[in-house]
Write an enzyme that holds these catalytic residues in place. Structure first.
Site, mmCIF file in Angstrom:
data_model
loop_
_atom_site.group_PDB
_atom_site.id
_atom_site.type_symbol
_atom_site.label_atom_id
_atom_site.label_comp_id
_atom_site.label_asym_id
_atom_site.label_seq_id
_atom_site.Cartn_x
_atom_site.Cartn_y
_atom_site.Cartn_z
ATOM 1 C CG ASP A 94 -0.015 -0.026 2.534
ATOM 2 O OD1 ASP A 94 0.363 -1.143 2.924
ATOM 3 O OD2 ASP A 94 0.302 1.040 3.116
ATOM 4 C CG ASP A 113 1.810 4.900 5.844
ATOM 5 O OD1 ASP A 113 1.045 4.026 6.264
ATOM 6 O OD2 ASP A 113 2.320 5.770 6.584
#
Ligand code: ADE
Length: 257
Positions: free
Chosen positions: A204, A206
């Site tokens: 991902d 952040d």
């Protein structure tokens, strides 16, 4: 006995058939699970699922000392740590592989050392990762065609919560990736003279990148990354030189006062 140990998620099971499962008792309590012994492409390895066999141990509750002690007790000299991480930079994309070269410790309350006295030791952590294993896994991951970062600073947070936007912006100014498990695993391996390499798979961006981190999304992307990790291990593990010429164990020579 195996000289190579892998600490990682359940995805690793896909690359080897455990032939034996060993319950190791340590002075620090129980490891996350019994250590599984098996082979990857003809090379004997020991495997420990960091979060337990049923994934019920959160990052801040992992008994890192017991895990490292158990692998060392079984004769492991080289540890491969597999981690899922968030990205702190645009060019480190979900799905990319990072062969980490530095870390920054933002954890808060873990057991960081085997040396709580009376023996006093201070270990150099200037270059924390094994150069021989880093080279093997950089070449392997690139050879497989994966977007691979040869360098990356991993900031390790305490968790289990994700970062605030302000924390993420701060971390972003000095690190590339963020996770919850590298420290103190790597530190403890070094204290026992073991080599350590981190293969980080990005799940991902952040929270600096706008969207809050979603734990379910992280797990979904990690599942997608598992195939890459399996292939990297399958091809890379047999290329790790049997004899260590890396000098990782030399830190033991200068640590004791
Ligand atoms: N593990 C995976 N993604 C993460 C993130 N964004 N922060 C901390 N640990 C993570």
């Amino acid at each position: 006995m195996p000289k190579i140990g892998i600490i990682g998620g359940s995805g690793v099971y896909g690359v080897f058939d455990p032939k034996e499962s060993i319950k190791v008792h340590t002075p620090y309590g129980r490891p996350s699970a019994p250590v599984e012994i098996g082979e990857i492409n003809g090379v004997e390895i020991a495997f420990l699922p960091r979060h337990g066999k049923t994934h019920d141990i959160p990052p801040h509750e992992v008994n890192y000392r017991a895990n490292i002690w158990a692998l060392h007790e079984l004769g492991v000299e080289r540890v491969i740590g597999i981690t899922a991480v968030g990205s702190l930079r645009e060019e480190y994309k979900p799905g990319d592989i990072v062969i980490t070269d530095q870390f920054i410790d933002f954890t808060k309350k873990r057991e960081y050392t085997f040396y709580n006295g009376p023996r006093v030791a201070h270990f150099s952590m200037a270059d924390p990762f094994c150069p021989e294993m880093r080279k093997v896994f950089i070449e392997t991951s690139k050879g497989l065609g994966y977007d691979t970062h040869e360098k990356g600073t991993y900031v390790c947070i305490e968790g289990p919560r994700f970062s605030t936007r302000a924390e993420s912006m701060m971390f972003r100014s000095y690190a590339h990736i963020i996770g919850m498990t590298l420290v103190p695993e790597i530190v403890l391996a070094r204290e026992l003279g073991m080599c350590y390499v981190n293969i980080a798979a990005i799940t991902d961006y952040d929270v600096w990148a706008e969207k809050p981190v979603d734990a379910q999304e992280v797990v979904r992307v990690m599942k997608e990354n598992e195939e890459k990790i399996r292939k990297i291990l399958q091809e890379g593990v047999p290329k790790i030189p049997e004899e260590r010429k890396c000098g990782c164990a030399d830190v033991l020579k200068t640590a004791f006062v």
